[in-house]
Design an enzyme around this catalytic site. Sequence first.
Site, PDB file in Angstrom:
ATOM      1  N   TRP A 173      -6.631 -99.622  35.778  1.00  0.00           N
ATOM      2  CA  TRP A 173      -6.937 -98.188  35.885  1.00  0.00           C
ATOM      3  C   TRP A 173      -6.057 -97.370  34.954  1.00  0.00           C
ATOM      4  O   TRP A 173      -6.517 -96.439  34.298  1.00  0.00           O
ATOM      5  CB  TRP A 173      -6.817 -97.694  37.329  1.00  0.00           C
ATOM      6  CG  TRP A 173      -7.784 -98.369  38.238  1.00  0.00           C
ATOM      7  CD1 TRP A 173      -7.492 -99.131  39.345  1.00  0.00           C
ATOM      8  CD2 TRP A 173      -9.220 -98.383  38.135  1.00  0.00           C
ATOM      9  NE1 TRP A 173      -8.649 -99.605  39.918  1.00  0.00           N
ATOM     10  CE2 TRP A 173      -9.714 -99.166  39.197  1.00  0.00           C
ATOM     11  CE3 TRP A 173     -10.135 -97.820  37.241  1.00  0.00           C
ATOM     12  CZ2 TRP A 173     -11.080 -99.393  39.401  1.00  0.00           C
ATOM     13  CZ3 TRP A 173     -11.490 -98.039  37.442  1.00  0.00           C
ATOM     14  CH2 TRP A 173     -11.951 -98.819  38.508  1.00  0.00           C
ATOM     15  N   ASP A 204      -2.178 -90.679  39.093  1.00  0.00           N
ATOM     16  CA  ASP A 204      -3.420 -91.159  39.709  1.00  0.00           C
ATOM     17  C   ASP A 204      -3.029 -91.809  41.034  1.00  0.00           C
ATOM     18  O   ASP A 204      -2.425 -92.876  41.060  1.00  0.00           O
ATOM     19  CB  ASP A 204      -4.085 -92.179  38.765  1.00  0.00           C
ATOM     20  CG  ASP A 204      -5.326 -92.831  39.383  1.00  0.00           C
ATOM     21  OD1 ASP A 204      -5.668 -92.524  40.534  1.00  0.00           O
ATOM     22  OD2 ASP A 204      -5.958 -93.663  38.683  1.00  0.00           O
ATOM     23  N   LYS A 220     -10.992 -94.521  48.488  1.00  0.00           N
ATOM     24  CA  LYS A 220     -10.062 -95.580  48.883  1.00  0.00           C
ATOM     25  C   LYS A 220      -9.365 -95.211  50.195  1.00  0.00           C
ATOM     26  O   LYS A 220      -9.255 -96.028  51.077  1.00  0.00           O
ATOM     27  CB  LYS A 220      -9.016 -95.829  47.792  1.00  0.00           C
ATOM     28  CG  LYS A 220      -9.584 -96.027  46.382  1.00  0.00           C
ATOM     29  CD  LYS A 220     -10.077 -97.418  46.126  1.00  0.00           C
ATOM     30  CE  LYS A 220     -10.884 -97.607  44.851  1.00  0.00           C
ATOM     31  NZ  LYS A 220     -10.371 -97.002  43.645  1.00  0.00           N
TER      32      LYS A 220
HETATM   33  C1  LIG Z   1     -10.737 -96.999  42.126  1.00  0.00           C
HETATM   34  C2  LIG Z   1      -9.729 -96.418  41.230  1.00  0.00           C
HETATM   35  C3  LIG Z   1     -10.089 -95.631  40.130  1.00  0.00           C
HETATM   36  C4  LIG Z   1     -11.522 -95.368  39.752  1.00  0.00           C
HETATM   37  O1  LIG Z   1     -12.068 -94.458  40.622  1.00  0.00           O
HETATM   38  P1  LIG Z   1     -13.556 -93.911  40.486  1.00  0.00           P
HETATM   39  O2  LIG Z   1     -13.578 -92.852  41.528  1.00  0.00           O
HETATM   40  O3  LIG Z   1     -14.464 -95.061  40.756  1.00  0.00           O
HETATM   41  O4  LIG Z   1     -13.744 -93.396  39.113  1.00  0.00           O
HETATM   42  C5  LIG Z   1      -9.078 -95.082  39.371  1.00  0.00           C
HETATM   43  N1  LIG Z   1      -7.791 -95.283  39.663  1.00  0.00           N
HETATM   44  C6  LIG Z   1      -7.404 -96.042  40.710  1.00  0.00           C
HETATM   45  C7  LIG Z   1      -5.946 -96.241  40.997  1.00  0.00           C
HETATM   46  C8  LIG Z   1      -8.362 -96.634  41.527  1.00  0.00           C
HETATM   47  O5  LIG Z   1      -7.990 -97.378  42.577  1.00  0.00           O
END
Ligand SMILES: *Cc1c(COP(=O)(O)O)cnc(C)c1O
Length: 355
Positions: free
Chosen positions: A100, A167, A191
């Site tokens: 990511w 993030d 998540k």
């Molecule tokens: C799942 C995830 C993403 C991607 O998220 P989307 O909402 O599918 O674009 C980005 N960063 C992390 C840390 C993730 O776990």
Amino acid sequence: MSKIHNFSAGPSILAPVAFEKSIEAIRNFAGTGLSILEISHRTKEFEYVMEETRQLVKSLLSVPDDYDILFLQGGASTQFFQVPHNFLRTSAAYLKTGVWAAGAIKEAKLYGEVNVIASSEADNYSYIPKDYTIPTTSDYFHCTSNNTIYGTQMQHFPDSPVPMFCDMSSDIFSRPVNTASFDLIYAGAQKNMGPAGVTLVIVKKSLYERRPEGRAIPSMLDYKLHGEKESMYNTPPVFPILVSKFNLEWVKENGGCEGMQVRNEAKAGLLYDAIDKSPYFRGTVNKEDRSRMNVCFVFNEPTPDLEQKFNAACKEAGISGIKGHRSVGGYRASLYNALPLESVQALVNVMETFA
Ligand SMILES: *Cc1c(COP(=O)(O)O)cnc(C)c1O
């Protein structure tokens, strides 16, 4: 139907009460006699939901007053380019700790110089780099608090000399964080916050003064505009916001982020102990960087026969969603907030019986 233990990495488990309230809101939203799915986002009933959800985020994460709390669309993946579109003028510093983070780096390169100040890629992202300096000339520093795929998590954040962006898609609301030390936080909801379809962005308003001169910002990419319009510039993802609200109410009733941390540490401790004691399994990452959200483990000596037997035993016990990501292999058990200790115990029982 026997109980299913849901270890899915995302979209993932939510508090059962959130489903009950959501079903009711689909039938009859806030006593309107209409479904949440067929009512205007400009109604006072929905505006109330928006405000309440914002207040929940604010109180759970102690967001200071001078930040905007936004509910946007496009997932965390849209933030990978929306962030540099708004704030990358010349050069930004990125920590490369997984797939990511690499995605965020790739998109930022479309806008300027990306300085990867540390990376654990050469070791299949099995640790969090700690020895690095953030150049003071960077427009911002970007990191990923929890690496969902590899099962590593930042247990400390650096003292950044430039605005710090993070993030937090896979560990937001799982532990207390010092929100005021970050200038921008983003998280796809699916998540640990709610269902897929809404992205939470928390951004310090003073950042708006640092936007690149001469770069046009389309309205939908403009944090400042979304802030001014209180996430109602266009139709917000009404249903995912409502479900997130129900889920966050559950978080609040269960001790907030402090309560979640106690819960999550107990679950992760139980599972890592079982892995460390097992003659069959081992963890895949540096112990001090282990994630409390995503626990990755593999067989010491994998054989198709062993794997098949273990998979069958898991299935028998109602354990769902523990297949590892293809880039790590083996197993990954995701222990998001709503997962009960009892589910971890069920997995540990299978591991012990198996041995
Ligand atoms: C799942 C995830 C993403 C991607 O998220 P989307 O909402 O599918 O674009 C980005 N960063 C992390 C840390 C993730 O776990």
